[in-house]
Design an enzyme around this catalytic site. Sequence first.
Site, PDB file in Angstrom:
ATOM      1  NE  ARG A   1      -5.559   2.017   1.548  1.00  0.00           N
ATOM      2  CZ  ARG A   1      -5.330   1.635   0.312  1.00  0.00           C
ATOM      3  NH1 ARG A   1      -6.327   1.165  -0.422  1.00  0.00           N
ATOM      4  NH2 ARG A   1      -4.116   1.689  -0.208  1.00  0.00           N
ATOM      5  N   GLY A   2      -5.896   2.467   6.722  1.00  0.00           N
ATOM      6  CA  GLY A   2      -4.470   2.518   7.071  1.00  0.00           C
ATOM      7  C   GLY A   2      -4.189   3.467   8.215  1.00  0.00           C
ATOM      8  CD  GLU A   3       0.501   4.921  11.115  1.00  0.00           C
ATOM      9  OE1 GLU A   3       1.419   5.657  11.421  1.00  0.00           O
ATOM     10  OE2 GLU A   3       0.573   3.687  11.253  1.00  0.00           O
ATOM     11  CG  ASP A   4      -0.729  10.114   5.912  1.00  0.00           C
ATOM     12  OD1 ASP A   4      -0.278  10.779   6.858  1.00  0.00           O
ATOM     13  OD2 ASP A   4      -0.987  10.607   4.803  1.00  0.00           O
TER      14      ASP A   4
ATOM     15  CD  GLN B   1       1.361  12.712   1.768  1.00  0.00           C
ATOM     16  OE1 GLN B   1       2.213  13.572   1.945  1.00  0.00           O
ATOM     17  NE2 GLN B   1       1.505  11.478   2.192  1.00  0.00           N
TER      18      GLN B   1
ATOM     19  N   GLY C   1       0.924   3.676   2.805  1.00  0.00           N
ATOM     20  CA  GLY C   1       1.035   4.348   4.100  1.00  0.00           C
ATOM     21  C   GLY C   1       2.457   4.534   4.593  1.00  0.00           C
ATOM     22  CG  ASP C   2       4.759   1.134   4.999  1.00  0.00           C
ATOM     23  OD1 ASP C   2       4.688   0.938   6.217  1.00  0.00           O
ATOM     24  OD2 ASP C   2       4.242   0.387   4.147  1.00  0.00           O
TER      25      ASP C   2
ATOM     26  CG  ASN D   1      -1.858  -1.261   1.099  1.00  0.00           C
ATOM     27  OD1 ASN D   1      -2.460  -1.524   0.077  1.00  0.00           O
ATOM     28  ND2 ASN D   1      -1.896  -2.030   2.175  1.00  0.00           N
TER      29      ASN D   1
ATOM     30  CE1 TYR E   1      -5.434  -1.069   2.863  1.00  0.00           C
ATOM     31  CE2 TYR E   1      -6.767  -1.258   4.863  1.00  0.00           C
ATOM     32  CZ  TYR E   1      -5.619  -0.820   4.221  1.00  0.00           C
ATOM     33  OH  TYR E   1      -4.664  -0.139   4.927  1.00  0.00           O
TER      34      TYR E   1
END
Length: 373
Positions: free
Chosen positions: A273-276, A257, A23-24, A21, A195
């Site tokens: 979703r995810g984190e950011d 972004q 996010g990292d 994905n 997702y």
Amino acid sequence: MPCETPHPTPHWDIFCRVIDNFGDLGVCWRLACDLAGRGQVVRLWADDVSALAWMAPQGAPGVEVKVWTTPLDMTDIKPGEVMLEAFGCTIDEAFVAEYARKIRDKGQKCAWINLEYLSAEDFSARCHGLPSPVMSGSGRGLTKHFFYPGFTTGTGGLLREPDLLARQARFDRQAWLDDLGLPWQGERLVSLFCYEPAGLDALLLSLASGAQPSCLLVTPGRASAAVRAELARMNTLDPSWNQRSVLSVFYLPQLSQFDFDHLLWASDVNFVRGEDSLVRALWAGKPLVWHIYPQHDGVHAHKLATFLDWLQAPASLRAFHRRWNGLDAPGPGLPDAAFEPERWQDCMAQARAKLLDQADLSTQLLNFIAKIP
Ligand code: TRH
């Protein structure tokens, strides 16, 4: 002879491994830009930088992107003052050796940070800032520090650029939607970044049967693939499910972004979703639904529940989250999982206000580094 600056601008090396994905890389890029905006000089090392082509097509002043090769190409590379590994990625021994040599030679302190994943669970505050002596390898004798982002006092906080609120206040929704090419007629706008959510069919049915017209703004990739597949399935099962066309669907391009924030500000409800994107949706302050990154051992269920506790989410929002994340099968005796964003607005506004009282992540990180002995 040039004068030595007593406090030279710190140079950062941020290391990021892309697991899957976006996010990292998304978190690391955002952190790099925020630090650079505060006068730091940042080198971002990532093993897969391809997503930056759409996420950050303009780059950012003060941020240099380097491809993290294996082994790391150290030609002409001198480590900076701060070495940050994101999400437990392991920095190459050769780089650590060079960093260790440099800080010993110059008598500098060791600013080696391990930036962890975001969670509302108690361990974030418990473990935030803890030192971890390095016992082996070329960094032996150095000390890393854990830095935990979080929602509560005692954690490292959340990324929030100094100009975020001013940007948000200036945002012109209609102009942005026009630029996007969306012929908006005042429908409720619902952004969708997810997702493959278990409750997608229920959401589509609910939007199609609502009193108010809705437009679903679908992000590319997994979200749009999931929507296309679900629409095909529903159209086959019952071609009249959206007969009144109360629901319309708009497929988005990949946004930078920067523009992704605009999407969240323009929408009335945000599925993230995810984190950011979760953090950005919190700043947007609209009702949000979080598709948590699923983990094989199921620990995400607890992680989601602690977030909803922190949010002081009403019962309907909790139920909707459980359904959306596939944590409840629909059935008799289960709480109603209706889509009721108007009932979710208050807790979002309160959560945002609470978070605005907290120092943001970059401020805390800079203070933390300044205090490392
Ligand atoms: O892509 P994600 O699902 O990332 C996840 C999480 O970070 C998870 O915790 C991690 O373990 C896993 O990756 C490996 O969701 P996230 O975190 O919201 O990141 C998406 C990024 O993509 C975010 O920075 C916003 C950005 N984005 C854009 O810039 N433009 C777009 O059009 C879209 C849809 C996203």
